[in-house]
Design a protein around this motif. Structure first.
Motif: not given
Length: 486
Positions: A169-182, A195-209
């Motif tokens: 889903l991430r590779k296809n751009g079909m994931i939202d910030p909550f999916g990135l968190y999971l 990789l977990a750090r990279t993905v979590l940074v993507e999550s908090v940058n797109s949805y910081p709350w």
């Protein structure tokens, strides 16, 4: 920090979105910060005044410099748009059913309802339900195989399939910030920390709350270099993250400064007050810690979170009436919380009833096997009972959970010292003093090791006593005639 009104509006939206996705701890955290924002005096009601009075008095008492609600010059914060929700009516009906199952802890049933739903929100809840179903089964296997406190190789069997699906889903751009968190959570569980750090940074940058995502990212920042390397947007939530990360990295003064800055806007946040108390506890400022916790309990009388730290302060000061009252209070509030069990364990320890104390620490660990302070405190009790093998096992379990827990390393040193093994004891005392160089007790313990007949290194002992004297040696142990005779 932007306007307080914009922070309020962001948090209000976040609370609804996080609750709707069953991220209840993150929603609770956001709600506490929302109420912690200083209200417009013209809009005060009696309920606002009651809730916020206590935190305000703490702030006035311990604030070193009055901080305004606007950031320092040159600091600007990004504006993050609130994501749109899926609006398909049929999907929403299935989602409501799945959420009701999820709330009843029927995780696999919830996932099954959403098996054909393709909306990002539905995909997240389905994957999150499968993750929690796997965690639940893992805990059951651990108890079945090894007992509630035994070690086990049980794993979450859903991780492999979840990693595969979320990665696609991430590779296809079909994931939202909550999916990135999971996805970041799954990667962390599997040991793929970079990789977990990279993905979590993507999550908090797109949805910081989502505070859950920040907390997982914080646990992956074990060095200041790692923390500084993160490419984070300059949202005001980043300040909360940095304050917590600096505290975990034992940079307590820097963390304290961050929290005091945050108080400029979140003047009445009980969370911030508790974090300030934690930092001051690490700096051994027990008088201030005690005052803060007293105020927190007056303001939030049914609070259990962090109160085990308050009990540690009362134990260290031998305040038996206050500790007895606190133990009774949490027992009536929620006796089956790990924090409550640790508080009651401290109460019995101060009474000298070490067997009963151990019983409560073990109960805390049955409720949460990874509750760090319970392992450490149970080790202390075994030391008091002269059961050194059990103490060593408890301390080792503590350092397995958190290798940066200086108290557990110090406990291991004490246990090996009791067994007449000063070389081992010195090794562990060195680890503890590396993690907490400002604690005089650790230097004094090392000095005692150097003074033993087997080591007999008086020059090194003197160096340790001098370091202790320059720290917070409040009991003046390092200045005593016995120590000076070294």
């Amino acid at each position: 920090m932007g306007t307080t009104e914009s922070c309020r509006n962001e948090l209000r939206s976040a609370i609804r979105q996080l609750s709707d996705r069953c991220l209840y701890s993150a929603s609770k955290w956001a709600a506490e910060q929302l109420v912690g924002i200083e209200q417009d005096p013209a809009k005060f009601t009696s309920s606002h005044t009651r809730f916020q009075r206590g935190s305000s008095s703490i702030r006035r008492r311990f604030r070193t410099n009055e901080i305004t609600s606007t950031p320092t010059a040159g600091v600007s914060y990004v504006s993050t748009p609130v994501p749109e929700e899926d609006n398909d009516a049929v999907d929403s009906d299935f989602y409501l059913l799945a959420k009701s199952y999820f709330d009843c802890r029927e995780y696999r049933r919830a996932a099954h309802v959403l098996r054909d739903q393709t909306g990002k929100k539905a995909v997240f809840l389905r994957c999150y339900a499968l993750y929690l179903a796997g965690e639940k089964r893992k805990e059951e296997e651990m108890i079945e195989l090894e007992g509630p406190l035994g070690k086990s190789d049980a794993v979450n069997r859903e991780l492999v399939s979840l990693e595969r699906e979320l990665s696609t889903l991430r590779k296809n751009g079909m994931i939202d910030p909550f999916g990135l968190y999971l996805y970041g959570l799954v990667l962390k569980e599997k040991g793929s920390e970079n990789l977990a750090r990279t993905v979590l940074v993507e999550s908090v940058n797109s949805y910081p709350w989502n505070w859950n995502a920040w907390s997982e990212l914080q646990s992956l920042c074990t060095t200041i270099e790692t923390l500084n390397s993160l490419n984070l947007n300059n949202h005001w939530m980043k300040d909360f993250f940095l304050a917590g990360a600096l505290q975990e990295l034992r940079m307590h003064s820097e963390s304290l400064a961050k929290y005091e800055y945050l108080q400029g806007s979140f003047s009445f946040s009980n969370y911030i007050q508790a974090q300030i108390a934690k930092a001051q506890y690490s700096l051994r400022e027990f008088e201030q810690v005690e005052v803060i916790f007293e105020e927190l309990l007056r303001n939030d009388p049914y609070r259990v979170e962090d109160m085990d730290m308050y009990s540690n302060v009362l134990y260290a000061k031998e305040c038996f009436p206050a500790l007895s009252y606190l133990a009774h209070r949490v027992f009536l509030t929620d006796k089956y919380r790990p924090e409550s069990c640790c508080i009651i364990g401290n109460y019995y320890s101060l009474k000298g009833q070490h067997e009963k104390s151990v019983m409560y620490f073990r109960r805390a660990l049955k409720l949460n096997k990874n509750y760090l302070s319970a392992w450490t405190l149970m080790g202390h009790e075994y030391v008091e009972m002269k059961n050194t093998p059990a103490a060593v096992d408890a301390y080792r379990r503590a350092v397995d959970i958190n290798p940066c827990d200086y108290r557990a390393w110090y406990g291991l040193g004490q246990a090996y010292e009791m067994m007449g093994m000063p070389f081992y004891a010195l090794h562990y005392f060195r680890k503890s003093v590396f993690l907490q160089p400002g604690d005089s007790r650790l230097w004094i313990a090392m000095a005692h090791c150097y003074e033993t007949e087997r080591l007999h290194m008086p020059e090194e002992a003197i160096k340790c006593y001098l370091r202790a004297e320059n720290c917070n040696d409040r009991e003046a142990i390092a200045s005593s005639p016995t120590c000076k005779a070294a």
